[in-house]
Design an enzyme around this catalytic site. Structure first.
Site, mmCIF file in Angstrom:
data_model
loop_
_atom_site.group_PDB
_atom_site.id
_atom_site.type_symbol
_atom_site.label_atom_id
_atom_site.label_comp_id
_atom_site.label_asym_id
_atom_site.label_seq_id
_atom_site.Cartn_x
_atom_site.Cartn_y
_atom_site.Cartn_z
ATOM 1 N N THR A 152 0.822 -1.200 0.000
ATOM 2 C CA THR A 152 0.000 0.000 0.000
ATOM 3 C C THR A 152 0.858 1.252 0.000
ATOM 4 O O THR A 152 2.014 1.223 0.455
ATOM 5 C CB THR A 152 -0.908 0.010 1.247
ATOM 6 O OG1 THR A 152 -1.570 1.271 1.372
ATOM 7 C CG2 THR A 152 -0.096 -0.214 2.513
ATOM 8 N N ASP A 153 0.279 2.349 -0.469
ATOM 9 C CA ASP A 153 0.987 3.631 -0.393
ATOM 10 C C ASP A 153 1.019 4.181 1.026
ATOM 11 O O ASP A 153 1.776 5.108 1.324
ATOM 12 C CB ASP A 153 0.385 4.657 -1.353
ATOM 13 C CG ASP A 153 -1.080 4.970 -1.089
ATOM 14 O OD1 ASP A 153 -1.689 4.346 -0.198
ATOM 15 O OD2 ASP A 153 -1.635 5.838 -1.803
ATOM 16 N N GLU A 154 0.223 3.610 1.930
ATOM 17 C CA GLU A 154 0.180 4.124 3.297
ATOM 18 C C GLU A 154 1.496 3.910 4.041
ATOM 19 O O GLU A 154 1.724 4.551 5.070
ATOM 20 C CB GLU A 154 -0.983 3.494 4.060
ATOM 21 C CG GLU A 154 -2.336 3.877 3.474
ATOM 22 C CD GLU A 154 -3.503 3.480 4.359
ATOM 23 O OE1 GLU A 154 -3.407 3.664 5.595
ATOM 24 O OE2 GLU A 154 -4.504 2.995 3.813
ATOM 25 N N TYR A 199 -1.551 -0.480 11.133
ATOM 26 C CA TYR A 199 -1.713 -1.144 9.835
ATOM 27 C C TYR A 199 -0.544 -0.833 8.918
ATOM 28 O O TYR A 199 0.132 -1.740 8.399
ATOM 29 C CB TYR A 199 -3.025 -0.718 9.180
ATOM 30 C CG TYR A 199 -3.046 -0.950 7.679
ATOM 31 C CD1 TYR A 199 -2.848 -2.225 7.156
ATOM 32 C CD2 TYR A 199 -3.254 0.111 6.790
ATOM 33 C CE1 TYR A 199 -2.845 -2.440 5.783
ATOM 34 C CE2 TYR A 199 -3.267 -0.111 5.422
ATOM 35 C CZ TYR A 199 -3.062 -1.380 4.921
ATOM 36 O OH TYR A 199 -3.057 -1.595 3.570
ATOM 37 N N LYS A 207 2.537 -3.264 7.378
ATOM 38 C CA LYS A 207 2.743 -3.436 5.940
ATOM 39 C C LYS A 207 4.143 -2.968 5.544
ATOM 40 O O LYS A 207 4.785 -3.577 4.671
ATOM 41 C CB LYS A 207 1.676 -2.674 5.153
ATOM 42 C CG LYS A 207 0.297 -3.305 5.198
ATOM 43 C CD LYS A 207 0.265 -4.698 4.573
ATOM 44 C CE LYS A 207 0.437 -4.655 3.060
ATOM 45 N NZ LYS A 207 0.307 -6.021 2.462
#
Length: 347
Positions: A130-132, A155, A159
């Site tokens: 993810t870009d998060e 989260y 990741k």
């Protein structure tokens, strides 16, 4: 081609399975623990095809994952299994640590043992992220493959750790790993705790449409089927050891998204007044990143991928899908998640 897809009963995983099964020579095996966010109905049409197999198992079971890899002998492992909802990670980070970190470690070890023994031609381990993991942007700039990691939530931190494990298994052990980091996905079969399905289902149920803060947080929206196309391109043309940022080039504030959804519902299922009357601004999420945006020029240039869907039309199609598929989402709303707020710690 033989594919092993972890988390294939989830939102992005199921879209990828449908994309892979379009090829008449594809054989797809899904391994999924079938937690709350997985829906067997998402894969039911595929299970009628003998080229498709669903294995209910936990990716943290390293011995079972090795046995599965050796038995299925995949050309590509797509690793999507993950806990993904920020609010749930605020309430209970332990499941995120276990699945996202321990589970990724188990999959990498199984893939390594299988690869070192079988040496399949063109084998790839595609780790989907993810870009998060990059944290928050200000008003300017976009994430790319060189952006430093700066996760904000449990989260995104788990990741980020999983990304680092995947990259290390390539550098240390020579496992042909490729990492992708995507922006916010939308489309059919998304679990209804996410923004777009939550707004659609709360609206037609006459419930409040909660928006964090003032609704100014920005996300880059990518249709899930465009994302599935990108993952296939990455597996077929991507270089081991590389990472690819995948974005939809469709930045919208959360408030813009909710207003667009309400406008579509006003036209499709009219009520007295407007669905915008149900909008309710609530206290912000702890550590809420202001803005995400992806610079996808590398995957466009190197692999020839670009999103094919116009966002406004894609959103309209998504709203139409939820209106037409109550049999898919109704059991989830009644037995799994009714739309209540999660992640209130610190608010």
């Amino acid at each position: 081609m033989k594919y092993l897809v972890t988390g294939g009963a989830g939102f992005i995983g199921s879209a990828l399975c449908y994309r892979l099964m379009q090829s008449p020579n594809a054989h797809v095996t899904v391994v999924d623990k079938m937690t709350y966010a997985a829906n067997p109905a998402s894969l039911a049409p595929l299970e009628r095809d003998p080229r498709f197999r669903l294995v209910r198992a936990d990716i943290c079971d390293s011995a079972l994952m090795l046995d599965l890899a050796r038995a299925e002998a995949p050309d590509v492992i797509f690793h999507l299994a993950a806990e993904t909802h920020v609010d749930r990670s605020i309430d209970g980070a332990d499941a995120f640590v276990k699945t996202n970190l321990v589970g990724t470690f188990a999959m990498l070890q199984a893939a390594r043992a299988y690869y070192e023994r079988a040496r399949p031609d063109r084998f790839r381990f595609v780790h989907v992220s993810t870009d998060e993991v990059f944290g928050s942007l200000g008003a300017e700039g976009r994430f790319d493959e060189e952006t430093p990691y700066d996760p904000s939530s449990p989260y995104s931190a788990t990741k980020a750790g999983a990304d680092h494990l995947a990259q290390a298994w390539h550098r240390t052990y020579g496992l042909p790993v490729i990492v992708s980091n995507c922006s916010n996905n939308y489309g059919p079969r998304q679990f209804p705790e996410k923004l777009i399905p939550l707004m659609v289902l709360n609206a037609i149920a006459g419930q409040a449409l909660p928006i964090y803060g003032d609704g100014s947080n920005v996300r880059d929206w990518l249709h899930v089927e465009d994302h599935a196309d990108a993952l296939v391109q990455i597996a077929e043309l991507g270089a081991p050891g590389e990472s690819y940022a995948v974005g939809g080039d469709s930045e919208k504030t959360n408030l813009e998204i909710v207003n667009l959804v309400c406008g579509l519902l006003d036209a499709r299922r009219p009520i007295s007044g407007s669905y915008t009357d149900q909008i309710e601004f609530v206290s912000d999420r702890p550590g809420h990143d202001l803005r995400y945006a992806i610079d996808a020029s590398k995957i466009r240039k190197d692999l020839g991928w670009a999103p094919s869907r116009n966002f406004e039309q894609g959103l309209a199609d998504t709203v139409d899908w939820y209106l037409a598929n109550e049999a898919w989402w109704r059991p989830l709303r009644e037995r799994v998640y009714a739309g209540d707020r999660l992640g209130k710690v610190g608010t």
